[in-house]
Design a protein around this motif. Structure first.
Motif, PDB file in Angstrom:
ATOM      1  N   UNK A  53      37.515  47.680 129.647  1.00 12.73           N
ATOM      2  CA  UNK A  53      36.440  46.970 128.958  1.00 12.73           C
ATOM      3  C   UNK A  53      37.023  46.006 127.927  1.00 12.73           C
ATOM      4  N   UNK A  54      36.492  44.796 127.899  1.00 11.40           N
ATOM      5  CA  UNK A  54      37.004  43.816 126.940  1.00 11.40           C
ATOM      6  C   UNK A  54      36.596  44.184 125.521  1.00 11.40           C
ATOM      7  N   UNK A  55      37.274  43.588 124.562  1.00 10.34           N
ATOM      8  CA  UNK A  55      36.983  43.876 123.154  1.00 10.34           C
ATOM      9  C   UNK A  55      35.544  43.542 122.799  1.00 10.34           C
ATOM     10  N   UNK A  56      35.085  42.415 123.330  1.00  8.55           N
ATOM     11  CA  UNK A  56      33.741  41.972 123.000  1.00  8.55           C
ATOM     12  C   UNK A  56      32.690  42.939 123.552  1.00  8.55           C
ATOM     13  N   UNK A  57      32.933  43.428 124.761  1.00  2.00           N
ATOM     14  CA  UNK A  57      31.998  44.388 125.359  1.00  2.00           C
ATOM     15  C   UNK A  57      31.978  45.690 124.575  1.00  2.00           C
ATOM     16  N   UNK A 116      32.554  45.985 121.401  1.00  3.05           N
ATOM     17  CA  UNK A 116      31.822  45.710 120.172  1.00  3.05           C
ATOM     18  C   UNK A 116      30.315  45.733 120.452  1.00  3.05           C
ATOM     19  N   UNK A 117      29.938  45.132 121.555  1.00  2.00           N
ATOM     20  CA  UNK A 117      28.522  45.116 121.953  1.00  2.00           C
ATOM     21  C   UNK A 117      28.000  46.537 122.130  1.00  2.00           C
ATOM     22  N   UNK A 118      28.788  47.334 122.843  1.00  2.88           N
ATOM     23  CA  UNK A 118      28.385  48.718 123.087  1.00  2.88           C
ATOM     24  C   UNK A 118      28.328  49.494 121.770  1.00  2.88           C
ATOM     25  N   UNK A 119      29.311  49.239 120.913  1.00  7.58           N
ATOM     26  CA  UNK A 119      29.350  49.920 119.620  1.00  7.58           C
ATOM     27  C   UNK A 119      28.148  49.583 118.749  1.00  7.58           C
ATOM     28  N   UNK A 120      27.633  48.391 118.939  1.00  7.26           N
ATOM     29  CA  UNK A 120      26.500  47.951 118.116  1.00  7.26           C
ATOM     30  C   UNK A 120      25.156  48.268 118.752  1.00  7.26           C
ATOM     31  N   UNK A 121      25.179  49.010 119.859  1.00 12.70           N
ATOM     32  CA  UNK A 121      23.952  49.195 120.638  1.00 12.70           C
ATOM     33  C   UNK A 121      22.785  49.746 119.815  1.00 12.70           C
ATOM     34  N   UNK A 122      23.057  50.718 118.962  1.00 14.24           N
ATOM     35  CA  UNK A 122      21.950  51.318 118.193  1.00 14.24           C
ATOM     36  C   UNK A 122      21.338  50.301 117.235  1.00 14.24           C
ATOM     37  N   UNK A 123      22.186  49.496 116.652  1.00  9.89           N
ATOM     38  CA  UNK A 123      21.680  48.457 115.749  1.00  9.89           C
ATOM     39  C   UNK A 123      20.905  47.413 116.543  1.00  9.89           C
ATOM     40  N   UNK A 124      21.422  47.074 117.719  1.00  9.61           N
ATOM     41  CA  UNK A 124      20.738  46.106 118.577  1.00  9.61           C
ATOM     42  C   UNK A 124      19.360  46.620 118.991  1.00  9.61           C
ATOM     43  N   UNK A 125      19.317  47.914 119.346  1.00 11.51           N
ATOM     44  CA  UNK A 125      18.042  48.508 119.746  1.00 11.51           C
ATOM     45  C   UNK A 125      17.021  48.393 118.615  1.00 11.51           C
ATOM     46  N   UNK A 165      32.336  36.159 113.440  1.00 14.86           N
ATOM     47  CA  UNK A 165      31.760  35.442 114.581  1.00 14.86           C
ATOM     48  C   UNK A 165      31.511  36.374 115.760  1.00 14.86           C
ATOM     49  N   UNK A 166      32.534  37.183 116.107  1.00 15.17           N
ATOM     50  CA  UNK A 166      32.368  38.108 117.226  1.00 15.17           C
ATOM     51  C   UNK A 166      31.276  39.124 116.920  1.00 15.17           C
ATOM     52  N   UNK A 167      31.253  39.590 115.678  1.00 12.11           N
ATOM     53  CA  UNK A 167      30.261  40.592 115.283  1.00 12.11           C
ATOM     54  C   UNK A 167      28.841  40.053 115.505  1.00 12.11           C
ATOM     55  N   UNK A 168      28.596  38.852 115.010  1.00  7.88           N
ATOM     56  CA  UNK A 168      27.249  38.271 115.120  1.00  7.88           C
ATOM     57  C   UNK A 168      26.897  37.975 116.580  1.00  7.88           C
ATOM     58  N   UNK A 169      27.847  37.431 117.314  1.00  7.80           N
ATOM     59  CA  UNK A 169      27.574  37.135 118.728  1.00  7.80           C
ATOM     60  C   UNK A 169      27.281  38.436 119.500  1.00  7.80           C
ATOM     61  N   UNK A 170      28.054  39.482 119.203  1.00  9.52           N
ATOM     62  CA  UNK A 170      27.853  40.760 119.909  1.00  9.52           C
ATOM     63  C   UNK A 170      26.494  41.366 119.572  1.00  9.52           C
ATOM     64  N   UNK A 171      26.066  41.142 118.349  1.00 14.20           N
ATOM     65  CA  UNK A 171      24.776  41.689 117.912  1.00 14.20           C
ATOM     66  C   UNK A 171      23.615  41.008 118.665  1.00 14.20           C
ATOM     67  N   UNK A 172      23.786  39.747 119.009  1.00 12.62           N
ATOM     68  CA  UNK A 172      22.686  39.001 119.604  1.00 12.62           C
ATOM     69  C   UNK A 172      22.780  38.859 121.126  1.00 12.62           C
ATOM     70  N   UNK A 173      23.940  39.210 121.674  1.00 12.52           N
ATOM     71  CA  UNK A 173      24.107  39.127 123.115  1.00 12.52           C
ATOM     72  C   UNK A 173      23.333  40.252 123.795  1.00 12.52           C
ATOM     73  N   UNK A 174      22.676  39.939 124.900  1.00 11.27           N
ATOM     74  CA  UNK A 174      21.890  40.975 125.601  1.00 11.27           C
ATOM     75  C   UNK A 174      22.814  41.989 126.270  1.00 11.27           C
TER      76      UNK A 174
END
Ligand SMILES: Nc1nc2c(ncn2[C@@H]2O[C@H](COP(=O)(O)OP(=O)(O)O)[C@@H](O)[C@H]2O)c(=O)[nH]1
Ligand SMILES: [Mg+2]
Length: 313
Positions: free
Chosen positions: A1-5, A7-16, A304-313
């Motif tokens: 899994x890439x770093x960005x993915x 981060x996205x997965x790690x932020x899932x609860x916040x994204x939800x 930048x990565x943090x914010x993009x990961x937070x908003x990426x579907x």
């Protein structure tokens, strides 16, 4: 899994928390009203980003989009830009996303010493193992010093990690003076010529004052053995404590001069907005985030990565 993915997965609860039902609230084609803005503001507050940041985002949305037809992509880009602003702050504490060691201040020559502090259970020992792993992957040799002598289990835990990592560790029986562990660790690091010494510490003693005294003694001992040490003092904060953690961290960093933070357990919380609150309320940069319990679950914090990961579907 890439770093960005990751981060996205790690932020899932916040994204939800941020985005569930948000499409009912902010429907494309409808008009952005004050009521909708207020409700979205409430969501932002729930992520623990703090009133100042949530207000700044709401006001930016108000200025640019109030009374207009909602175009979601435009709203998101307004929010993302504002969040990035808020996270970058004025001191330019940000690092190239490509180099995982970029946030660390290395000694110009000889051993670099990293001291790790924080309350009990914050994630210090696990973060040390992850950081050692990052360092090793970049070709640096690492020595660990088990400075949490308050609990026997803490020494065992770090010893296990050292075996898995294949790096040397310095220990003393539990109950020993942690400053002596730091001393022996410093001597051994110089003797062995390692690149980095990472010193674990206790998060709880009989009193807070004892703890702070112990930390400053460890600092002094390290400095006596290795000039300029410690080069990094990383404060580990548990993200799941959200805003409460911020006040705790303030107390800590007043007592021991810290150079940066590791925000552990970001994966375990919907309060990922706390990164923003920390940036707003503390001068200390968040250097790494913890995204799980495994050795690879530490990432450099890049706004930048943090914010993009937070908003990426
Ligand atoms: N989900 C998750 N758990 C973590 C993370 N970092 C640490 N932990 C867990 O938090 C608990 C306390 O961690 P530990 O490193 O022992 O904390 P310490 O007392 O500060 O040294 C352990 O169960 C760790 O596995 C993280 O980034 N994500
Ligand atoms: Mg520990």
């Amino acid at each position: 899994m890439g770093l960005f993915d990751k981060l996205k997965r790690g932020l899932q609860k916040t994204k939800d928390l941020l985005f569930t039902d948000v499409r009912d609230l902010l429907k494309a084609g409808e008009i952005l009203t004050d009521a909708k803005l207020e409700e979205f503001y409430g969501r932002l507050i729930l992520t623990d980003m703090g009133v100042v940041a949530a207000t700044a985002i709401r006001e930016e949305l108000r200025a640019k989009h109030l009374g207009r037809t909602i175009v979601l992509d435009e709203l998101w880009s307004t929010i993302k830009a504002k969040l990035k602003d808020l996270l970058k702050g004025g001191d330019g504490a940000q690092w190239a996303a490509g180099d995982p060691l970029a946030p660390l201040n290395f000694a110009s020559r000889g051993v670099t010493v990293v001291l790790v502090a924080g309350v009990n259970g914050a994630g210090k020992t696990t973060s040390i193992a992850k950081l050692a792993n990052l360092l090793k992957k970049q070709g640096k040799s690492v020595l660990l010093a088990a400075g949490d002598t308050f609990r026997a289990a803490a020494v065992e835990q770090l010893t296990l990690w050292s075996q898995r990592l294949g790096c040397e560790i310095v220990t003393r029986p539990s109950g020993s003076d942690p400053a002596s562990v730091a001393h022996v660790g410093g001597m051994r690091a110089v003797e062995a010529g390692v690149d980095v010494l990472i010193v674990d510490t206790a998060g709880r003693l009989q009193t807070q004052q004892n703890l702070m005294k112990q930390l400053s003694k460890i600092r002094r001992v390290l400095e006596a053995v290795i000039p300029g040490a410690p080069h990094e003092v990383l404060l580990v904060l548990d993200a799941t404590t959200g805003q409460n953690g911020v006040s705790q961290a303030k107390l800590f960093s007043e007592a021991v001069a810290c150079t940066g933070m590791i925000l552990a357990k970001l994966d375990g919380t919907a309060k990922g907005g706390v990164v923003v609150a920390i940036r707003q309320q503390m001068a200390l940069p968040v250097k790494y985030v913890g995204l799980g319990e495994q050795i690879d679950d530490l990432e450099l914090f890049d706004p930048d990565s943090f914010v993009e990961a937070l908003f990426e579907k």
